[in-house]
Design a protein around this motif. Structure first.
Motif, PDB file in Angstrom:
ATOM      1  N   ALA A   1      26.166 -38.417  -4.254  1.00 38.00           N
ATOM      2  CA  ALA A   1      27.401 -37.948  -3.770  1.00 38.00           C
ATOM      3  C   ALA A   1      28.533 -37.617  -4.600  1.00 38.00           C
ATOM      4  CB  ALA A   1      27.973 -39.145  -2.764  1.00 38.00           C
ATOM      5  N   GLY A   2      29.136 -36.588  -4.559  1.00 39.88           N
ATOM      6  CA  GLY A   2      30.045 -35.682  -5.209  1.00 39.88           C
ATOM      7  C   GLY A   2      29.629 -35.180  -6.451  1.00 39.88           C
ATOM      8  N   SER A   3      28.248 -34.920  -6.584  1.00 39.38           N
ATOM      9  CA  SER A   3      27.955 -34.417  -7.755  1.00 39.38           C
ATOM     10  C   SER A   3      27.935 -32.866  -7.810  1.00 39.38           C
ATOM     11  CB  SER A   3      26.443 -34.716  -7.824  1.00 39.38           C
ATOM     12  OG  SER A   3      25.615 -34.087  -6.861  1.00 39.38           O
ATOM     13  N   GLY A   4      28.263 -32.202  -8.800  1.00 39.76           N
ATOM     14  CA  GLY A   4      28.736 -30.705  -8.957  1.00 39.76           C
ATOM     15  C   GLY A   4      28.046 -30.125 -10.343  1.00 39.76           C
TER      16      GLY A   4
ATOM     17  N   GLU B   1      18.881 -27.373 -18.676  1.00 43.00           N
ATOM     18  CA  GLU B   1      19.318 -27.712 -20.213  1.00 43.00           C
ATOM     19  C   GLU B   1      20.648 -27.044 -20.210  1.00 43.00           C
ATOM     20  OE1 GLU B   1      17.616 -28.262 -22.374  1.00 43.00           O
ATOM     21  OE2 GLU B   1      15.660 -28.132 -21.914  1.00 43.00           O
ATOM     22  N   PRO B   2      21.427 -27.509 -21.251  1.00 38.99           N
ATOM     23  CA  PRO B   2      22.765 -27.260 -21.536  1.00 38.99           C
ATOM     24  C   PRO B   2      23.228 -25.856 -21.214  1.00 38.99           C
ATOM     25  CG  PRO B   2      21.999 -28.932 -22.951  1.00 38.99           C
ATOM     26  CD  PRO B   2      21.139 -28.250 -22.365  1.00 38.99           C
ATOM     27  N   SER B   3      24.284 -25.246 -20.757  1.00 42.62           N
ATOM     28  CA  SER B   3      24.905 -23.891 -20.666  1.00 42.62           C
ATOM     29  C   SER B   3      25.362 -23.626 -22.057  1.00 42.62           C
ATOM     30  CB  SER B   3      26.022 -23.795 -19.772  1.00 42.62           C
ATOM     31  OG  SER B   3      27.104 -24.466 -19.909  1.00 42.62           O
ATOM     32  N   ARG B   4      25.599 -22.228 -22.391  1.00 38.31           N
ATOM     33  CA  ARG B   4      26.114 -21.916 -23.572  1.00 38.31           C
ATOM     34  C   ARG B   4      27.356 -21.150 -23.516  1.00 38.31           C
ATOM     35  NH1 ARG B   4      20.280 -18.942 -25.374  1.00 38.31           N
ATOM     36  NH2 ARG B   4      19.041 -20.835 -25.130  1.00 38.31           N
ATOM     37  N   ALA B   5      28.037 -20.968 -24.701  1.00 33.92           N
ATOM     38  CA  ALA B   5      28.979 -20.668 -24.695  1.00 33.92           C
ATOM     39  C   ALA B   5      28.960 -18.952 -24.511  1.00 33.92           C
ATOM     40  CB  ALA B   5      29.977 -20.507 -26.122  1.00 33.92           C
ATOM     41  N   GLY B   6      29.766 -18.634 -23.678  1.00 33.33           N
ATOM     42  CA  GLY B   6      29.795 -17.066 -22.941  1.00 33.33           C
ATOM     43  C   GLY B   6      29.016 -16.782 -21.660  1.00 33.33           C
ATOM     44  N   ASP B   7      28.449 -18.001 -21.377  1.00 33.51           N
ATOM     45  CA  ASP B   7      27.540 -17.882 -20.032  1.00 33.51           C
ATOM     46  C   ASP B   7      28.572 -17.551 -19.078  1.00 33.51           C
ATOM     47  OD1 ASP B   7      25.006 -18.187 -21.250  1.00 33.51           O
ATOM     48  OD2 ASP B   7      24.984 -20.206 -20.708  1.00 33.51           O
TER      49      ASP B   7
ATOM     50  N   ALA C   1      30.337 -18.322 -15.462  1.00 35.37           N
ATOM     51  CA  ALA C   1      30.719 -19.344 -14.586  1.00 35.37           C
ATOM     52  C   ALA C   1      29.666 -19.706 -13.854  1.00 35.37           C
ATOM     53  CB  ALA C   1      31.707 -19.410 -13.897  1.00 35.37           C
ATOM     54  N   GLY C   2      29.126 -21.040 -13.744  1.00 36.57           N
ATOM     55  CA  GLY C   2      28.222 -21.446 -12.772  1.00 36.57           C
ATOM     56  C   GLY C   2      26.843 -21.465 -13.242  1.00 36.57           C
ATOM     57  N   THR C   3      26.689 -20.933 -14.485  1.00 33.44           N
ATOM     58  CA  THR C   3      25.366 -20.428 -14.952  1.00 33.44           C
ATOM     59  C   THR C   3      24.575 -21.859 -15.216  1.00 33.44           C
ATOM     60  OG1 THR C   3      25.909 -18.646 -16.306  1.00 33.44           O
ATOM     61  CG2 THR C   3      23.817 -19.739 -16.833  1.00 33.44           C
ATOM     62  N   VAL C   4      23.249 -22.028 -14.418  1.00 34.95           N
ATOM     63  CA  VAL C   4      22.206 -22.854 -14.743  1.00 34.95           C
ATOM     64  C   VAL C   4      21.108 -22.544 -15.861  1.00 34.95           C
ATOM     65  CG1 VAL C   4      20.640 -24.479 -13.739  1.00 34.95           C
ATOM     66  CG2 VAL C   4      22.844 -23.868 -12.302  1.00 34.95           C
ATOM     67  N   ARG C   5      21.432 -23.288 -16.837  1.00 32.53           N
ATOM     68  CA  ARG C   5      20.067 -22.888 -17.841  1.00 32.53           C
ATOM     69  C   ARG C   5      18.837 -23.754 -17.605  1.00 32.53           C
ATOM     70  NH1 ARG C   5      20.204 -18.519 -21.916  1.00 32.53           N
ATOM     71  NH2 ARG C   5      22.314 -17.828 -21.842  1.00 32.53           N
ATOM     72  N   LEU C   6      17.653 -23.225 -17.602  1.00 34.74           N
ATOM     73  CA  LEU C   6      16.312 -23.923 -17.481  1.00 34.74           C
ATOM     74  C   LEU C   6      15.589 -23.824 -18.549  1.00 34.74           C
ATOM     75  CD1 LEU C   6      15.387 -22.197 -13.934  1.00 34.74           C
ATOM     76  CD2 LEU C   6      16.548 -24.369 -14.234  1.00 34.74           C
TER      77      LEU C   6
ATOM     78  N   LEU D   1      27.167 -24.246  -7.230  1.00 32.07           N
ATOM     79  CA  LEU D   1      26.053 -23.651  -8.031  1.00 32.07           C
ATOM     80  C   LEU D   1      26.161 -22.120  -7.532  1.00 32.07           C
ATOM     81  CD1 LEU D   1      23.237 -26.446  -7.869  1.00 32.07           C
ATOM     82  CD2 LEU D   1      24.976 -26.055  -9.768  1.00 32.07           C
ATOM     83  N   VAL D   2      27.137 -21.796  -6.827  1.00 35.81           N
ATOM     84  CA  VAL D   2      27.210 -20.263  -6.236  1.00 35.81           C
ATOM     85  C   VAL D   2      28.352 -19.438  -7.126  1.00 35.81           C
ATOM     86  CG1 VAL D   2      27.441 -18.603  -4.412  1.00 35.81           C
ATOM     87  CG2 VAL D   2      26.226 -20.904  -4.064  1.00 35.81           C
ATOM     88  N   THR D   3      28.015 -18.366  -7.595  1.00 40.38           N
ATOM     89  CA  THR D   3      28.914 -17.580  -8.289  1.00 40.38           C
ATOM     90  C   THR D   3      28.987 -16.303  -7.701  1.00 40.38           C
ATOM     91  OG1 THR D   3      28.866 -19.063 -10.234  1.00 40.38           O
ATOM     92  CG2 THR D   3      29.914 -16.788 -10.550  1.00 40.38           C
ATOM     93  N   LYS D   4      30.160 -15.732  -7.223  1.00 39.21           N
ATOM     94  CA  LYS D   4      30.214 -14.749  -6.419  1.00 39.21           C
ATOM     95  C   LYS D   4      29.129 -14.305  -5.503  1.00 39.21           C
ATOM     96  CE  LYS D   4      32.995 -12.559 -10.130  1.00 39.21           C
ATOM     97  NZ  LYS D   4      33.172 -11.372 -11.120  1.00 39.21           N
ATOM     98  N   GLY D   5      28.621 -15.424  -4.866  1.00 40.70           N
ATOM     99  CA  GLY D   5      27.810 -15.247  -3.628  1.00 40.70           C
ATOM    100  C   GLY D   5      26.241 -15.285  -4.274  1.00 40.70           C
TER     101      GLY D   5
END
Length: 211
Positions: free
Chosen positions: A93-96, A132-138, A140-145, A170-174
């Motif tokens: 619960a509450g995870s984002g 995986e962790p996101s990177r600088a410049g990604d 907003a909301g990017t999910v790295r796999l 997990l949604v950015t601009k739709g």
């Protein structure tokens, strides 16, 4: 008188009757032989058994996902009858953000339990796929796999995108923004009705605008 009718002699008539009886006996014997060989004709339809049942893609109402008090039910997209269909899975619960991405990926890559397999559900997401962790410049909301999204099968990518699209965090601009371990920039993907209906056709659009 030459043309007068003359009755057949008695002996000849007896011989003819014996011949007719012999022919009739031969016919009856032939019919009896055919019946003994199992030769029968019938106009009654033969029941060949019930037709194979269709995959229901629906779980019994009594089959409720067990979850702990600190979890919530989240929709996860699995494959059934060549389409994407949701089932409920417990997530914290509450995870984002990354936490939600990991929790949902853990659920969508797991082999469905027996009750869901009997209903026709399966998953195409690789069991070893990780967030995986996101990177600088990604964006907003990017999910790295741990794998490039475009290297996944069309069905696996559609499953993941549609599952993530159900979580607002997990949604950015739709769109759902996914990246991989390489130096390629992240891409935004949409989950459409066509994506759900025919995930095997690669109908998950790449829609991320780049500067």
């Amino acid at each position: 008188m030459t043309g007068a009718f003359r009755p057949m002699p008695r002996a000849a008539r007896a011989s003819r009757r014996r011949g007719a009886v012999a022919v009739l006996g031969a016919v009856l014997a032939a019919v009896s032989l055919a019946s003994g060989c199992g030769i029968r004709t019938t106009s009654v339809p033969v029941d060949a058994g019930a037709a194979p049942s269709r995959v229901p893609c629906k779980l019994p109402s009594a089959d409720v996902t067990t979850r702990s008090p600190d979890s919530v039910a989240a929709p996860v997209y699995l494959v059934c009858a060549s389409q994407l269909v949701t089932v409920d899975r417990p997530v914290p619960a509450g995870s984002g953000g990354p936490a939600a991405a990991r929790a949902l990926l853990d659920q969508v890559r797991q082999a469905p339990p027996e009750s869901e397999r009997r209903a026709g559900f399966s998953t195409a997401v690789p069991a070893g796929l990780r967030v995986e962790p996101s990177r600088a410049g990604d964006p907003a909301g990017t999910v790295r796999l741990s794998s490039q999204p475009e290297d996944l099968s069309e069905v696996a990518l559609a499953q993941l995108v549609c599952t993530y699209a159900e979580n607002e965090a997990l949604v950015t601009k739709g769109s759902v923004v996914l990246g991989g371990p390489g130096e390629y920039p992240p891409r935004g993907y949409l989950c459409t009705s066509q994506t759900k209906a025919r995930p095997q056709d690669g109908t998950t659009p790449d829609v991320l605008e780049r500067d």
